[in-house]
Each structure stands twice: as C-alpha cells, then as structure tokens.
Scaffold this active site. Structure first.
Site, PDB file in Angstrom:
ATOM      1  CB  CYS A   2      -5.064  -6.096 -20.866  1.00 29.55           C
ATOM      2  SG  CYS A   2      -5.211  -4.337 -21.649  1.00 29.55           S
ATOM      3  NE  ARG A  27      -4.640  -8.770 -15.981  1.00 33.93           N
ATOM      4  CZ  ARG A  27      -2.988  -8.567 -14.696  1.00 33.93           C
ATOM      5  NH1 ARG A  27      -2.771  -9.499 -13.634  1.00 33.93           N
ATOM      6  NH2 ARG A  27      -2.138  -8.226 -15.460  1.00 33.93           N
ATOM      7  CD1 TRP A  74      -6.899   0.412 -17.279  1.00 35.00           C
ATOM      8  CD2 TRP A  74      -5.132   1.134 -18.367  1.00 35.00           C
ATOM      9  NE1 TRP A  74      -6.117   1.576 -16.729  1.00 35.00           N
ATOM     10  CE2 TRP A  74      -5.320   1.609 -16.966  1.00 35.00           C
ATOM     11  CE3 TRP A  74      -3.946   0.467 -18.969  1.00 35.00           C
ATOM     12  CZ2 TRP A  74      -4.710   2.725 -16.869  1.00 35.00           C
ATOM     13  CZ3 TRP A  74      -2.674   1.296 -18.413  1.00 35.00           C
ATOM     14  CH2 TRP A  74      -2.542   3.045 -17.953  1.00 35.00           C
ATOM     15  CG  ASN A 100      -1.528  -7.312 -20.329  1.00 36.78           C
ATOM     16  OD1 ASN A 100      -1.506  -6.214 -19.816  1.00 36.78           O
ATOM     17  ND2 ASN A 100      -1.016  -8.049 -18.715  1.00 36.78           N
ATOM     18  N   GLY A 101       0.216  -5.669 -22.898  1.00 41.72           N
ATOM     19  CA  GLY A 101       0.876  -5.570 -23.022  1.00 41.72           C
ATOM     20  C   GLY A 101       1.758  -4.261 -23.386  1.00 41.72           C
ATOM     21  CD  GLU A 483      -2.570   3.819   0.547  1.00 42.42           C
ATOM     22  OE1 GLU A 483      -1.691   4.079   0.371  1.00 42.42           O
ATOM     23  OE2 GLU A 483      -3.429   2.743   0.851  1.00 42.42           O
ATOM     24  CE  LYS A 487      -6.313   3.152  -1.191  1.00 39.61           C
ATOM     25  NZ  LYS A 487      -5.164   2.472  -1.060  1.00 39.61           N
ATOM     26  CD  GLU A 490      -6.072   3.718  -5.813  1.00 38.90           C
ATOM     27  OE1 GLU A 490      -6.584   3.244  -6.151  1.00 38.90           O
ATOM     28  OE2 GLU A 490      -6.662   3.884  -4.416  1.00 38.90           O
ATOM     29  CG  HIS A 506       7.865  24.364   5.116  1.00 40.30           C
ATOM     30  ND1 HIS A 506       9.036  25.620   5.399  1.00 40.30           N
ATOM     31  CD2 HIS A 506       8.311  23.714   5.835  1.00 40.30           C
ATOM     32  CE1 HIS A 506       8.962  25.615   5.959  1.00 40.30           C
ATOM     33  NE2 HIS A 506       9.098  24.263   6.886  1.00 40.30           N
ATOM     34  CE  LYS A 605      -5.844  -5.233  -6.246  1.00 40.68           C
ATOM     35  NZ  LYS A 605      -5.679  -3.867  -5.688  1.00 40.68           N
TER      36      LYS A 605
HETATM   37  C1  F6R Z   1      -3.272   2.479  -4.812  1.00 40.21           C
HETATM   38  C2  F6R Z   1      -3.420   0.942  -5.791  1.00 40.21           C
HETATM   39  C3  F6R Z   1      -1.853   1.257  -6.668  1.00 40.21           C
HETATM   40  C4  F6R Z   1      -0.858   0.431  -6.255  1.00 40.21           C
HETATM   41  C5  F6R Z   1       0.154   0.615  -6.993  1.00 40.21           C
HETATM   42  C6  F6R Z   1       1.455  -0.363  -7.767  1.00 40.21           C
HETATM   43  O1  F6R Z   1      -5.109   2.040  -4.592  1.00 40.21           O
HETATM   44  O2  F6R Z   1      -2.712  -0.266  -5.968  1.00 40.21           O
HETATM   45  O3  F6R Z   1      -0.866   2.218  -6.283  1.00 40.21           O
HETATM   46  O4  F6R Z   1      -0.450   0.026  -4.596  1.00 40.21           O
HETATM   47  O5  F6R Z   1      -0.345   0.556  -8.758  1.00 40.21           O
HETATM   48  O6  F6R Z   1       1.082  -1.739  -7.321  1.00 40.21           O
HETATM   49  P1  F6R Z   1       1.641  -3.659  -6.860  1.00 40.21           P
HETATM   50  O7  F6R Z   1       1.380  -3.097  -4.963  1.00 40.21           O
HETATM   51  O8  F6R Z   1       0.967  -3.984  -7.654  1.00 40.21           O
HETATM   52  O9  F6R Z   1       2.627  -3.284  -7.057  1.00 40.21           O
END
Ligand code: F6R
Length: 609
Positions: A2, A27, A74, A100-101, A483, A487, A490, A506, A605
């Site tokens: 949010c 956000r 969100w 937000n929260g 990673e 990527k 998501e 395994h 984000k």
């Molecule tokens: C994936 C991504 C998320 C963040 C995770 C932690 O591309 O961006 O998995 O890495 O939500 O976020 P931060 O680094 O802001 O604590």
C-alpha cells in the site's frame, strides 16, 4: 504494501496527489483512491485497478482542493473492490483515512462500533479507524486520532483529514511515513520517498509512536500524549530521473541495465584505495567485539534471502566467520537466544519488510550486534539496527522484481566480508588487495554479460510457453539458482524451482521429461565435473539443458542444448555475473507472455504486513 500520499499547500491537490501515488504504485496496485477537502466537505474518488484509472476520473474534476490524501492498495482484508479501496470514511462522511498496515483487533473494534450505531461499508480492517476517530471526536482532530491510536493493535501508517479543517494528521507504527518539506505550510507526506523527490529534497522521517500534524502554517510532531518531538531534517539524494524509465520499456529492464553503473558506484563509495581495504564507516562495532564474534546470522526474505546465501559463502570463506542464513519469518519460530557474540545482518532492499524488521527486533532484544544491508536510506531497518550498517546505494528500484538490488547486495556483502576478514585478522592485506583489484573489473564484466541479450531473447522465445522450469547450481550458485527461479515465477507466472544441483537426484529428477527446461549455472571450478554429471543425468531423461557458462568453457556446448555465455571471473564475482542472464531470461519470457512485468499480479514492492 500500500502506498499513502498526503498533500497540503497551494497547488491543485488532485494533480499533486495523483502524481505522488503514481510514483509509488509499485507498493500496491489493485485499487486506488483519493479524498480532497473542498468548501467544507470531502470529495472522494475510488477505483479498482491501477492509479492510471483514477487519473482519468480526476482529470474531469475542477482544480480547487488543497488538502488531500490518496492511496494505492495491496489487498489484505477484503477483495480489491471499490468499496474496499481507501480512503475510508466515517458515518457522517467528514473524516477520511488512508492506511498501510494491519489492524489486528479490527473485528472486536468493528463489533463495538456497530453496537454504538456505526455503519460499515467495506470488508477492510482499516474502516474501523475513521469510525473510531469519529466516535472519539470532540472538536479536535489530532486529539481524536491520538485517542483512537491507543485502541489500535497492529501496524499502521495513516493519514487523516476532516472536512472543513485545513490539516492532515499522520501517524505511524510499523509502517513507514516520510514528510517532504516543500516550504513553510506546504508539505507532501508519503510512505515512500519516490513520491516526494519531485517536490523536495528535504525529508523528515516519522518514528513509530509519533503523530504529525500538518497545517498551512507549519508542522508539529508529538507522541500520543502530545509531548513534542524534535527531528533533524534529512536530505534525499535520489533524483527524479532515477525513478523514471529513461526510454526502457519497463523499469525492470532499465534496472537490469543499470547494474554496471550501480556496481561502479558501490566500488567508488566503499573502496579505500590508499589503505587497500574496503571502508565501512557506518558500522559501529569495536575491533575487539568484531574479533570476538562467534558467528553471523543473516536475516532476510525473498531475493534478499538469496543474496544472504551468497553472503554466507563470502563470510565463511573470506572473513572466517561461521554464518547461518535464516528466513526472517522463520527466525521468530526459533527457541535459541542470541548473544553479543552473534552478528545479525539484516538484508533488505526496502528496509521496511515486516518479517525482517520483526526478526531484527528480536535479535536486538536478545543482545546481538545487528547491522543492516539496506538500499533505502533512512528506512526503518536502517534506523533500528543497533550497530549501524551499510547502504548498497543502487538508487530507487521501482520494478517489483528485484534486480540491481540483488547484485548490489552481493557486491556490498563481499566487500563487507573483505573488511571483516581484515578486521578479524583472518585475511592478509595482500589477499584483500588482490580481491579489490579483481573487483575493479566487475562493472566491465557486467557490461559484457549484458551484451548477450539477443541470444537470451531467442531462447526466451523458444521457452515462453513452458509450464515448468528447474534451476540448478552448486555452492555459491545455489543462490543463483534460487534467484533465477524466483525471477521467472514472479514475473512470468511459470512454475520454477531452484535447488542445489545434486539435490535433483533426491526426488525432483522425477519431473524431468522432454518438456522440462533445466537452467544450469556452470562455473569452471572444483565442482565442474559434478555439474557436468548432473547435466548428463538431465539429458539422459530427455530434459532440455540451458547452461549459463563462462567464455573459456569450450566443452559445455557439447553437453547443453543452449549456452548463454558470461565472462570468466572468480567464484565471488561470478555470483553477480551469472545473475544477469537469468534476470534477462525471466524478463524476456515474461515480455513474450505479455505479463505486467513491473507490477506482477498479487505482488507489491515492499511487504510491510
Ligand atoms: C523478489 C523480491 C522480493 C523481495 C522481498 C524482500 O524480486 O523483490 O522477494 O526481495 O520481499 O524485500 P526487501 O529486500 O525489501 O526486504
């Protein structure tokens, strides 16, 4: 999660607010809304979908309001509908709140307020706030807000306005809120500095437990009992250009291509060339305490967790410090109590992730040393670590999928390991110097890795319709495989799993068939023969092998179906270089699938709830 924006001043509130929330719609982007105080009443607009839909609605409005709040959502409680979109209003329609929260005791409060005659129109936890403020209002908005906050359990960043009053009341507990000072009597309030930079470089970061009252005469920050708090105003160093796309189709692509530059910035900022040691002036732990450390515990989520896995490798090898990497959310389930011989490293791009923050708070209360590896300056994690930390300084990352922050975290963690190794005496000056020399070539190597994009596009086009992917790597490239898979899933919504290469045998090997692309990170090192063995195992089961391999590897094309080259480098540098083609592969597959790359479904984000 949010985004919140508030504006008070002489400009047109609609356009100022819309611009502000558009900047932070990463956000949350399932619905948006705005409330403007006009001629003694509130005008509210809400819509389902992104801020752009709201923008169309507001363009029909006459510009006249100068006190306003806005929100991009969100969803947590209640589906993304117009009724659930913020701002939420009191029964008389005079009080509007954006939040937000999560309000944990919302059900009990709702029940109580209904028994007192209040009528609810949404399914959200937030809606209890305007009703509660209305219930407690006795002619002074900030007093009513303070009284209401005392009854709320959970987390919040809120902004409140009331019809006919030229003020915004804001408060935070566990969710970020920053006040941008445009001039005396003109302020922009936001949950993220990206909404502010366009208007001012002067920012005041609210702390948990504080209330801020903004009027056209000035602003005042107090605690819930009206005792004044004084703050130092900080300078924001992010430019507007840094938060724009600059000709790239998506922020994610721009941010992938920025990596050579962000690496240069990190190296320039963290190298002490004279003394041949990285510099970390922000870390406040005595040399004796550093020597006495027994272990490091890395706490993080998502991509930052994956970076932590590479960090474990750096710290153990380079700084000789035993290291554990724990998902921040799982750390809270552990019975073990930490001590001052533990160094907790909280890694977070946003510096606001709720799980990481909660884990950090537990580590702090146990008495561990805690440092942050954070991107957003002034964020909550950066402020709550007890022993300072380091900023990765990669600039604003707008694409929801983390890219430049990942390589920035790896590079910063590696430099930190070199520094720690020198401070603890486990690394010789000549070894540190040699590593630093090698590091200076990293940005150019990253540029070379980016040059293979055409080949990656061709591979992406072949596999755009795959339904599953597997990513395999050994040692430090276990992090790369996790990673790469994260990527892809998501942003393209293709199921992908990353794992240590040998683990495939395994169980997951049962998934391999002629439709399964398996992406291998193939580094020419001690484990090379073993990785080749894993490739053979996949080929024997008709799987498709896509290898990320070094230029000098002349054998790999005989084994793999597709090869994406990266420049030769050390184990440590390869952790960053191998990530680049995987980011591009995920990006181009998602682009072929016409996915919303910068704002993938269901994501936001920063996960502050
Ligand atoms: C994936 C991504 C998320 C963040 C995770 C932690 O591309 O961006 O998995 O890495 O939500 O976020 P931060 O680094 O802001 O604590």
């Amino acid at each position: 999660m949010c985004g919140i924006v508030g504006y008070i001043g002489k400009r047109d509130a609609y356009s100022t607010l819309i611009k502000g929330i558009s900047r932070i719609d990463y956000r949350g982007y399932d619905s948006a809304g705005i409330a403007v105080s006009i001629n003694g009443s509130l005008e509210t607009l809400k819509c389902v979908g992104a801020v752009s839909t709201l923008k169309k609605e507001t363009s029909k409005k006459n510009a006249c309001g100068t006190v306003s709040i806005g929100h991009t959502r969100w969803a947590t409680h209640g589906k993304p509908t117009k009724a659930n979109a913020h701002p939420h209003l009191s029964c008389d329609g005079k009080i509007a709140v954006v939040h937000n929260g999560i309000i944990e005791n919302h059900q009990a409060l709702r029940k109580y307020l209904i028994s007192e005659g209040h009528k609810f129109t949404s399914e959200t936890d937030t809606e209890v706030i305007p009703h509660l403020i209305e219930h407690l209002y006795e002619g002074n908005l900030e007093k009513a807000v303070a009284a209401a906050l005392k009854q709320l359990h959970g987390t919040y960043g809120i902004a409140v306005i009331r019809a006919g009053e030229k003020k915004i009341v804001a408060a935070r507990k566990g969710s970020p809120l920053i006040l941008g000072i445009i001039g005396k009597g003109e302020y922009i309030l936001a949950s993220d500095i990206a909404a502010i930079t366009e208007y001012t470089k002067k920012a005041d970061y609210l702390e948990d437990g504080e209330i801020c009252v903004l009027t056209d005469k000035g602003y005042r920050i107090t605690d819930h009992d009206d005792a004044p708090h004084s703050h130092i105003v900080k300078t924001i160093n992010w430019s507007v250009a840094a938060i724009e796309k600059q000709g790239f189709e998506h922020y994610m692509l721009k941010e992938i291509h920025e990596q050579p530059e962000t690496m240069r910035t990190i190296i320039a900022g963290k190298f002490d060339f004279k003394n041949k040691i990285p510099k970390f002036g922000g870390i406040r732990i005595t040399p004796l305490d550093l020597k006495n450390l027994d272990r490091a515990i890395i706490l993080a989520c998502g991509t930052s967790f994956n970076a932590g896995l590479a960090g474990e490798y750096f710290l153990e090898k380079t700084a000789g410090l035993k290291t554990e990497v724990v998902y921040a959310s799982e750390f809270l389930c552990k019975a073990e109590k930490l001590s001052s011989r533990d160094l907790v490293i909280a890694i977070s791009q946003s510096g606001e992730t709720a799980d990481t923050l909660a884990a950090l708070r537990k580590a702090n209360s146990d008495g561990a040393h805690s440092i942050g590896v954070v991107n957003v300056v002034g964020s909550t994690i950066a402020r709550e670590v007890n022993s300072g930390g380091l900023y990765i300084h990669v600039g604003p990352e707008v694409g929801v999928a983390s890219t430049k922050a990942y390589t920035g975290q790896l590079l910063s963690l590696f430099l930190f390991s070199l520094w720690l190794g020198r401070m603890r005496g486990s690394l010789k000056p000549a070894e540190a110097e040699a590593e630093m020399k090698r590091l200076t070539s990293l940005p150019a190597l990253a540029e070379a890795a980016l040059k293979n994009e055409k080949k990656i596009i061709a591979i992406a086009s072949k596999f755009k319709n795959a339904t599953n992917f597997m990513y395999l790597g050994r040692g430090i490239h276990y992090a790369t495989s996790l990673e790469g898979a994260l990527k892809l899933k998501e942003i393209s919504y293709i199921h992908a799993e990353g794992m240590p290469a040998a683990e495939m045998k395994h169980g997951p090997i049962a998934l391999i068939d002629k439709k399964m692309p398996v992406v291998f990170a193939v580094k020419r090192d001690d484990g090379y023969e073993k990785i080749i063995g894993n490739i053979e195992e996949v080929k024997a089961r008709k799987g498709i092998v896509i290898a990320i391999a070094e230029e000098s590897d002349k054998e790999i094309h005989k084994k793999a179906d597709y090869v994406i080259r990266v420049p030769d480098s050390t184990q440590e540098l390869s952790s960053m270089l191998f990530a680049i083609p995987l980011q591009l592969l995920a990006y181009h597959i998602a682009r072929f699938r016409k996915c919303e790359i910068d704002k993938p479904r269901n994501l936001a984000k920063s996960v502050t709830v």
